[in-house]
Design a protein around this motif. Structure first.
Motif, mmCIF file in Angstrom:
data_model
loop_
_atom_site.group_PDB
_atom_site.id
_atom_site.type_symbol
_atom_site.label_atom_id
_atom_site.label_comp_id
_atom_site.label_asym_id
_atom_site.label_seq_id
_atom_site.Cartn_x
_atom_site.Cartn_y
_atom_site.Cartn_z
ATOM 1 N N ASN A 1 0.829 -1.207 0.000
ATOM 2 C CA ASN A 1 0.000 0.000 0.000
ATOM 3 C C ASN A 1 0.868 1.263 0.000
ATOM 4 O OD1 ASN A 1 -2.240 -1.639 0.060
ATOM 5 N ND2 ASN A 1 -2.723 -1.261 2.207
ATOM 6 N N TYR A 2 1.919 1.238 0.792
ATOM 7 C CA TYR A 2 2.848 2.379 0.871
ATOM 8 C C TYR A 2 3.356 2.762 -0.512
ATOM 9 C CZ TYR A 2 7.343 4.637 2.216
ATOM 10 O OH TYR A 2 8.420 5.470 2.356
ATOM 11 N N LEU A 3 3.765 1.761 -1.265
ATOM 12 C CA LEU A 3 4.304 2.004 -2.602
ATOM 13 C C LEU A 3 3.219 2.264 -3.646
ATOM 14 C CD1 LEU A 3 7.142 -0.685 -2.635
ATOM 15 C CD2 LEU A 3 7.394 1.790 -2.360
ATOM 16 N N GLY A 4 1.971 2.200 -3.206
ATOM 17 C CA GLY A 4 0.865 2.467 -4.111
ATOM 18 C C GLY A 4 0.444 3.922 -4.157
ATOM 19 N N PHE A 5 1.116 4.778 -3.376
ATOM 20 C CA PHE A 5 0.782 6.202 -3.348
ATOM 21 C C PHE A 5 1.718 6.999 -4.245
ATOM 22 C CE2 PHE A 5 -1.095 4.802 0.695
ATOM 23 C CZ PHE A 5 -2.343 5.436 0.639
ATOM 24 N N PHE A 6 1.147 7.849 -5.074
ATOM 25 C CA PHE A 6 1.936 8.724 -5.934
ATOM 26 C C PHE A 6 2.823 9.638 -5.097
ATOM 27 C CE2 PHE A 6 2.615 12.414 -8.698
ATOM 28 C CZ PHE A 6 3.011 11.789 -9.881
ATOM 29 N N THR A 7 2.302 10.064 -3.962
ATOM 30 C CA THR A 7 3.085 10.909 -3.051
ATOM 31 C C THR A 7 4.376 10.225 -2.637
ATOM 32 O OG1 THR A 7 1.147 12.059 -2.179
ATOM 33 C CG2 THR A 7 3.093 11.999 -0.774
ATOM 34 N N ILE A 8 4.286 8.964 -2.260
ATOM 35 C CA ILE A 8 5.463 8.226 -1.806
ATOM 36 C C ILE A 8 6.455 8.033 -2.946
ATOM 37 C CG2 ILE A 8 6.287 6.012 -0.913
ATOM 38 C CD1 ILE A 8 4.895 7.806 1.168
ATOM 39 N N ILE B 1 6.631 16.610 -7.908
ATOM 40 C CA ILE B 1 6.445 16.966 -6.502
ATOM 41 C C ILE B 1 5.596 18.226 -6.373
ATOM 42 C CG2 ILE B 1 8.474 18.429 -6.117
ATOM 43 C CD1 ILE B 1 7.237 15.606 -3.793
ATOM 44 N N ALA B 2 5.659 19.116 -7.379
ATOM 45 C CA ALA B 2 4.780 20.290 -7.370
ATOM 46 C C ALA B 2 3.322 19.855 -7.484
ATOM 47 C CB ALA B 2 5.145 21.232 -8.517
ATOM 48 N N VAL B 3 3.051 18.869 -8.325
ATOM 49 C CA VAL B 3 1.682 18.358 -8.466
ATOM 50 C C VAL B 3 1.229 17.688 -7.175
ATOM 51 C CG1 VAL B 3 0.217 16.707 -9.692
ATOM 52 C CG2 VAL B 3 1.845 18.120 -10.964
ATOM 53 N N LEU C 1 5.874 17.002 5.991
ATOM 54 C CA LEU C 1 7.129 16.867 5.256
ATOM 55 C C LEU C 1 6.892 16.404 3.825
ATOM 56 C CD1 LEU C 1 9.384 15.232 8.002
ATOM 57 C CD2 LEU C 1 9.657 17.506 7.007
ATOM 58 N N LEU C 2 6.048 15.406 3.646
ATOM 59 C CA LEU C 2 5.843 14.815 2.325
ATOM 60 C C LEU C 2 5.042 15.705 1.383
ATOM 61 C CD1 LEU C 2 5.013 11.166 3.460
ATOM 62 C CD2 LEU C 2 7.115 11.923 2.320
ATOM 63 N N HIS C 3 4.093 16.473 1.937
ATOM 64 C CA HIS C 3 3.185 17.247 1.092
ATOM 65 C C HIS C 3 3.477 18.741 1.049
ATOM 66 C CE1 HIS C 3 0.656 13.635 2.111
ATOM 67 N NE2 HIS C 3 0.504 13.670 0.800
ATOM 68 N N ASP C 4 4.232 19.231 2.014
ATOM 69 C CA ASP C 4 4.473 20.670 2.089
ATOM 70 C C ASP C 4 5.957 21.023 2.039
ATOM 71 O OD1 ASP C 4 1.685 21.349 2.432
ATOM 72 O OD2 ASP C 4 1.847 20.629 4.486
ATOM 73 N N VAL C 5 6.714 20.517 3.002
ATOM 74 C CA VAL C 5 8.098 20.942 3.152
ATOM 75 C C VAL C 5 8.956 20.501 1.971
ATOM 76 C CG1 VAL C 5 10.171 20.771 4.580
ATOM 77 C CG2 VAL C 5 7.918 20.968 5.663
ATOM 78 N N VAL C 6 8.966 19.209 1.675
ATOM 79 C CA VAL C 6 9.793 18.723 0.562
ATOM 80 C C VAL C 6 9.363 19.324 -0.770
ATOM 81 C CG1 VAL C 6 10.462 16.678 -0.769
ATOM 82 C CG2 VAL C 6 10.530 16.617 1.736
ATOM 83 N N PRO C 7 8.066 19.395 -1.088
ATOM 84 C CA PRO C 7 7.693 20.048 -2.352
ATOM 85 C C PRO C 7 8.189 21.485 -2.473
ATOM 86 C CG PRO C 7 5.860 18.755 -1.560
ATOM 87 C CD PRO C 7 6.900 18.728 -0.475
ATOM 88 N N VAL C 8 8.013 22.271 -1.428
ATOM 89 C CA VAL C 8 8.434 23.674 -1.491
ATOM 90 C C VAL C 8 9.949 23.770 -1.642
ATOM 91 C CG1 VAL C 8 8.628 25.811 -0.157
ATOM 92 C CG2 VAL C 8 6.442 24.595 -0.269
ATOM 93 N N LEU C 9 10.687 22.999 -0.856
ATOM 94 C CA LEU C 9 12.142 23.048 -0.932
ATOM 95 C C LEU C 9 12.650 22.569 -2.290
ATOM 96 C CD1 LEU C 9 13.205 21.786 2.619
ATOM 97 C CD2 LEU C 9 13.172 24.132 1.761
#
Length: 215
Positions: A47-54, A85-87, A112-120
């Motif tokens: 399931n973890y690897l099934g997320f586009f975010t991951i 990551i912007a998407v 971290l996954l949805h805000d910090v890393v994308p912005v950085l």
């Protein structure tokens, strides 16, 4: 940016460290939650690897890691990671943020996954990416990634009924709506890809016009 640029490499290392930490934390959390619900660790990893975010955060963390080690990826691969990551950040903020309320360590991983890393990652591309190397022909190549993800998500959902996101849940909202959602997301991808290529060209022109020694 070259392999000898110590400042950008150090910044890339920080982004990579944050990304890998967030990914590891999310993996631990999803395994714990799945096992508490009676599932297996293997199922949790699936399931973890099934997320586009991951998957996208793994891509960004890998790009930042190789950059930190002095082996920056191609401009196209860096562009693909930045676009994807912007998407992730955009879709999460517009569609998913309002439908759940993570707490504790899950909130840390989520931020971290949805805000910090994308912005950085976006800021890093704006500040340090090699300019003038992206082409319009990169756009269809970049779109292969989300389209393959969509096909795999639909195939898995048809087999076991698990879908990574509510807007892809064909069992609940039907295939017609899912297809409409996929078209919208693909259009967003394509539009942002065109913006990225346009920005790259514009920044390259500005760089060529800047006098020697300018900031």
């Amino acid at each position: 940016m070259t392999a000898t640029d110590q400042g950008p490499r150090a910044i890339a290392g920080v982004i990579a460290a944050l990304g890998w930490f967030a990914l590891a934390l999310q993996l631990v959390l999803i395994i714990a939650a799945t096992r508490a619900a009676g599932g297996s660790a293997a199922g949790a990893v699936l399931n973890y690897l099934g997320f586009f975010t991951i998957l996208t955060n793994i891509l960004v963390a890998a790009v930042m890691t190789t950059t930190a080690l002095g082996r920056p990826p191609s401009a196209s691969l860096h562009g693909a990671a930045t676009l994807s990551i912007a998407v992730v950040g955009l879709i999460y903020s517009l569609v998913l943020r309002s439908i759940w309320d993570p707490q504790g360590w899950q909130k840390v991983a989520d931020a971290l996954l949805h805000d910090v890393v994308p912005v950085l990652a976006i800021l890093f591309w704006l500040a340090f990416a090699r300019r003038g190397a992206l082409k319009a022909s990169d756009i269809p190549v970049w779109l292969v990634y989300p389209l393959v993800f969509f096909a795999c998500a639909m195939a898995r959902g048809a087999v076991d009924g698990w879908y990574p996101y509510p807007f892809l849940d064909a069992g609940r909202i039907g295939y017609r709506v899912v297809l409409q959602n996929a078209v919208v997301v693909t259009a967003v991808f394509a539009a942002l890809a065109a913006v990225l290529v346009g920005l790259d060209r514009g920044l390259a022109r500005l760089g060529r016009k800047s006098p020697p020694g300018s900031a």
